[in-house]
Every structure is written in C-alpha cells, then in structure tokens.
Scaffold this motif. Sequence first.
Motif, PDB file in Angstrom:
ATOM      1  N   GLU A 190     -11.979 -18.522  -3.064  1.00 36.70           N
ATOM      2  CA  GLU A 190     -11.006 -19.415  -3.691  1.00 36.70           C
ATOM      3  C   GLU A 190     -10.423 -18.772  -4.938  1.00 36.70           C
ATOM      4  N   PHE A 191     -11.279 -18.210  -5.785  1.00 35.25           N
ATOM      5  CA  PHE A 191     -10.832 -17.587  -7.026  1.00 35.25           C
ATOM      6  C   PHE A 191      -9.924 -16.387  -6.741  1.00 35.25           C
ATOM      7  N   ILE A 192     -10.332 -15.550  -5.777  1.00 41.46           N
ATOM      8  CA  ILE A 192      -9.541 -14.369  -5.437  1.00 41.46           C
ATOM      9  C   ILE A 192      -8.149 -14.763  -4.951  1.00 41.46           C
ATOM     10  N   TYR A 193      -8.077 -15.706  -4.016  1.00 45.44           N
ATOM     11  CA  TYR A 193      -6.790 -16.081  -3.440  1.00 45.44           C
ATOM     12  C   TYR A 193      -5.872 -16.712  -4.486  1.00 45.44           C
ATOM     13  N   ARG A 194      -6.440 -17.567  -5.338  1.00 48.64           N
ATOM     14  CA  ARG A 194      -5.621 -18.199  -6.374  1.00 48.64           C
ATOM     15  C   ARG A 194      -5.122 -17.169  -7.390  1.00 48.64           C
ATOM     16  N   ALA A 195      -5.978 -16.213  -7.740  1.00 49.20           N
ATOM     17  CA  ALA A 195      -5.566 -15.173  -8.686  1.00 49.20           C
ATOM     18  C   ALA A 195      -4.476 -14.290  -8.091  1.00 49.20           C
ATOM     19  N   LEU A 196      -4.626 -13.904  -6.826  1.00 49.90           N
ATOM     20  CA  LEU A 196      -3.616 -13.050  -6.189  1.00 49.90           C
ATOM     21  C   LEU A 196      -2.288 -13.792  -6.033  1.00 49.90           C
ATOM     22  N   GLY A 197      -2.356 -15.109  -5.812  1.00 48.41           N
ATOM     23  CA  GLY A 197      -1.127 -15.893  -5.710  1.00 48.41           C
ATOM     24  C   GLY A 197      -0.322 -15.902  -6.991  1.00 48.41           C
ATOM     25  N   ARG A 198      -0.981 -15.540  -8.100  1.00 52.15           N
ATOM     26  CA  ARG A 198      -0.311 -15.497  -9.397  1.00 52.15           C
ATOM     27  C   ARG A 198      -0.094 -14.064  -9.886  1.00 52.15           C
ATOM     28  N   SER A 199      -0.365 -13.083  -9.040  1.00 53.79           N
ATOM     29  CA  SER A 199      -0.303 -11.685  -9.460  1.00 53.79           C
ATOM     30  C   SER A 199       1.043 -11.056  -9.116  1.00 53.79           C
ATOM     31  N   ARG A 200       1.670 -10.484 -10.122  1.00 54.08           N
ATOM     32  CA  ARG A 200       2.932  -9.777  -9.925  1.00 54.08           C
ATOM     33  C   ARG A 200       2.696  -8.463  -9.185  1.00 54.08           C
ATOM     34  N   GLU A 201       1.664  -7.719  -9.614  1.00 56.63           N
ATOM     35  CA  GLU A 201       1.367  -6.432  -8.987  1.00 56.63           C
ATOM     36  C   GLU A 201      -0.136  -6.242  -8.865  1.00 56.63           C
ATOM     37  N   VAL A 202      -0.543  -5.693  -7.723  1.00 60.21           N
ATOM     38  CA  VAL A 202      -1.928  -5.332  -7.469  1.00 60.21           C
ATOM     39  C   VAL A 202      -1.964  -3.842  -7.147  1.00 60.21           C
ATOM     40  N   ARG A 203      -2.829  -3.106  -7.808  1.00 60.22           N
ATOM     41  CA  ARG A 203      -2.997  -1.679  -7.497  1.00 60.22           C
ATOM     42  C   ARG A 203      -4.309  -1.467  -6.764  1.00 60.22           C
ATOM     43  N   PHE A 204      -4.361  -0.373  -5.993  1.00 58.70           N
ATOM     44  CA  PHE A 204      -5.497  -0.142  -5.115  1.00 58.70           C
ATOM     45  C   PHE A 204      -6.148   1.205  -5.382  1.00 58.70           C
ATOM     46  N   VAL A 205      -7.464   1.232  -5.183  1.00 58.67           N
ATOM     47  CA  VAL A 205      -8.232   2.477  -5.199  1.00 58.67           C
ATOM     48  C   VAL A 205      -8.832   2.616  -3.805  1.00 58.67           C
ATOM     49  N   ASP A 206      -8.401   3.631  -3.082  1.00 50.15           N
ATOM     50  CA  ASP A 206      -8.810   3.779  -1.684  1.00 50.15           C
ATOM     51  C   ASP A 206     -10.140   4.538  -1.583  1.00 50.15           C
ATOM     52  N   GLU A 207     -11.133   4.058  -2.315  1.00 47.64           N
ATOM     53  CA  GLU A 207     -12.474   4.631  -2.299  1.00 47.64           C
ATOM     54  C   GLU A 207     -13.486   3.499  -2.420  1.00 47.64           C
ATOM     55  N   PRO A 208     -14.664   3.636  -1.784  1.00 52.39           N
ATOM     56  CA  PRO A 208     -15.696   2.611  -1.949  1.00 52.39           C
ATOM     57  C   PRO A 208     -16.370   2.743  -3.311  1.00 52.39           C
ATOM     58  N   LEU A 209     -16.161   1.772  -4.161  1.00 51.19           N
ATOM     59  CA  LEU A 209     -16.712   1.817  -5.516  1.00 51.19           C
ATOM     60  C   LEU A 209     -17.793   0.776  -5.747  1.00 51.19           C
ATOM     61  N   MET A 210     -17.999  -0.118  -4.762  1.00 55.21           N
ATOM     62  CA  MET A 210     -19.005  -1.165  -4.913  1.00 55.21           C
ATOM     63  C   MET A 210     -19.849  -1.247  -3.652  1.00 55.21           C
ATOM     64  N   PHE A 211     -21.146  -1.522  -3.842  1.00 56.86           N
ATOM     65  CA  PHE A 211     -22.097  -1.600  -2.737  1.00 56.86           C
ATOM     66  C   PHE A 211     -22.671  -3.008  -2.703  1.00 56.86           C
ATOM     67  N   TYR A 212     -22.302  -3.714  -1.652  1.00 56.85           N
ATOM     68  CA  TYR A 212     -22.620  -5.130  -1.490  1.00 56.85           C
ATOM     69  C   TYR A 212     -23.931  -5.232  -0.711  1.00 56.85           C
ATOM     70  N   VAL A 213     -25.003  -5.607  -1.393  1.00 57.67           N
ATOM     71  CA  VAL A 213     -26.331  -5.620  -0.793  1.00 57.67           C
ATOM     72  C   VAL A 213     -26.537  -6.896   0.027  1.00 57.67           C
ATOM     73  N   GLN A 214     -26.905  -6.709   1.295  1.00 60.38           N
ATOM     74  CA  GLN A 214     -27.166  -7.827   2.195  1.00 60.38           C
ATOM     75  C   GLN A 214     -28.663  -8.136   2.178  1.00 60.38           C
ATOM     76  N   ARG A 215     -29.034  -9.205   1.513  1.00 59.35           N
ATOM     77  CA  ARG A 215     -30.436  -9.618   1.445  1.00 59.35           C
ATOM     78  C   ARG A 215     -30.722 -10.660   2.514  1.00 59.35           C
ATOM     79  N   ARG A 216     -31.841 -10.518   3.212  1.00 64.30           N
ATOM     80  CA  ARG A 216     -32.185 -11.483   4.252  1.00 64.30           C
ATOM     81  C   ARG A 216     -32.467 -12.859   3.660  1.00 64.30           C
TER      82      ARG A 216
END
Length: 362
Positions: A190-216
């Motif tokens: 919800e936060f991401i979509y609302r923020a992007l709806g108000r964003s004039r420009e978004v820039r991208f880094v085409d590299e994996p910079l975050m590791f999302y740990v999947q805990r059971r």
Amino acid sequence: MKISIIVPAYNVQSYIGSTLESLSQQTLRDFEVLIVNDGSTDRTPQTAESYLADMPEARLIHTENGGVSRARNRGLAEAKGEYVLFLDGDDYVDRTLVEKIAEAVTSDAAPPDAVVFRFLEVGEDGKVLSDFFRGKSALPHSLSGVDTLKKVFFDRDLRIAISGIAYRRKNLIESGLLYEPDCVNGEDQEFIYRALGRSREVRFVDEPLMFYVQRRSSVTYTYNVRKFDFAAAFDRAAADLREQNDAELNRIADVLGGPYLLEDYLYTIRTCLAAGDFRMSALLRDIELHYPGLPDKMKKRIQECRTEGIALPRALRLFRASPFAYGLLLRAKSSVASRRSARSAAATMSSNRTGAAGEGNS
C-alpha cells in the motif's frame, strides 16, 4: 546527501546481527541508521546495541510493542536524511547499497522522488531461493511513477520489495504519507503504490542490493487470518490512486482493486490452507468472522471481472464456481506432492545404503 535507513525490530535477536553487519560494511558512509525496537521481549535491543559503534550515525529507539507500521512511522518521524529506506530486521543489504543509491540520485540534475533496485529472496542459510528479475529485460535508467506502476501491474515485469526502494523524504512529508498503523499484511505494498502514484521520477539500479530472507516462521508460512488485512490495504491504495485525477492511475487502480487483489486473495487462501490441516469451510468461516462480507465481496469481484471481459487465471474461475471443489483440488495436489517427496526420500536412502554396502565389499 544523507540516507536514513529505518530498521523496525521485534524479537529478531537471531537475525538483526546480519542486518546491522551489512550496514556497518557500507562503502559510502553518508547515512544514518534508526533501529526502532518495537517492544522486543528477547535480546534484540542488546544485540542491536553492540553494533551501534560500527556505524557513522546510529540510534536505538525504544517503543512499546505496536506493530511494524507504527515502528516505521516512528523512524520516519525522526529521520534526517534526504532519502529514507525501510529495512526489515531480518534482511540484509549489499555493501554498496548506499553508494549505488547516491550514484542514482546524483546521476541527473534534478533529484528523483524514489530509487528502486533489484533484490534476491534467500533462505536463512543465505542460499538464493528466487530471483524475480532473472530472464527479464534490464531495468531502465528512470521512469515516471505512473510508468513504474504500469510495469508492476500491466507488464508484470517489475516487483518492488519493501526494502527495495528508497524514497525522497520531502515527498513523503509533503504528501503526509504514513504506514497504516493496524494493518499487519499488505501495508508495505500500500505504501509503495501510494508513494509511486505521487512520484514525478523514479530511478533504477539494475543490481541486486537487498537480500530478502524467507523465514519459515514468518507470517507468510503460518495460518494467520490477519493476513487478509491486505484486501483493505489494496482497496485503500486503489482509492488513493483514483484521487490523483489521472486517467492512467485510474486504470492502474482498476487492476489493483480487481485481478491483482483477487490473485493475492487466492494466494493467501493457499498459504493458509498449506500451513496446517485446515479445510476450506473452516477458513472461509474464519475470514467471515474477522472480515464480515469479504468472501462474498471477492466472489462478486470475480464475477465483475468476467463480465468486463478481464482474463482471470483458471484457479480463480474454479474458486468462484466452488470454493470447496478448489479446496479439495489443493488437498489432492498436496497429497500427491507429499507421496512423491516420500518416494524420493526413500529412493535416496536406498541408494545410499547400496552405495555404502558396495564400498564395504570393495
């Protein structure tokens, strides 16, 4: 240009060390860390305290337990950086994270409203489990917020994790954007979509910079009816996009509140049923108890999508026709998968015994 990294932390004593270690090793030191201890009952605050000296500017903020959304809001209220990033206390980042965000921000004259980068899903042992971006086109240098959302909802070739985006703090403050305090699932999207709806420009880094740990032990893999909080979160986000009075955002809101929400609804049902020996009838009763009218509302939306000619996955059509038949199908598939797994394990054990016997006779 300082970046504020906000780390909500609740009972993550076994994980937060990896999170903070990854921050202490950053190649660019122009950042602050705000660790918000959300009333932990284990040694999370003591573990966090031991890392403070290794980071240029770090603070440990103590609050009563109020949930991750309140913890993030508290961190945002105390942040001083030009950009803010929300990093969960069991995930970790590449050592070049701050440097790459800074490069993206300064690559053009005007600062962007957000920076998005790739991420990897990993197990608790660090092994890569999933890479959504593998095989997909390279991320562009920049897009508008609207076009970024179109890649998420129409092209389906972009996924943004809670810790895979840095926001310009001024933009968040001016729009009064906060996390929904009592929402336990879907509040990040919800936060991401609302923020992007108000964003004039978004820039991208085409590299994996975050590791999302999947805990059971995470909410994703447990039976917790509060996971259906996401439905209201998606509806709020869709309503917020419509309030921007933009034709493209209206189209995105229709998808978010329609097929996208419905697919997540079915996914959440599957994860709840898979988390234990639960039947569809019991789950639907539990959903109705906590969210009166939600099951009928979802069935109605499926029918509305079909009436409007919107293509839906076959599983949704089956669920609309008979939730109980769909539940039986899931149980049958689970049973087949269990038998195959058991046969595979037995075959492996037999092979190992044969191999051991052969070695003994050589």
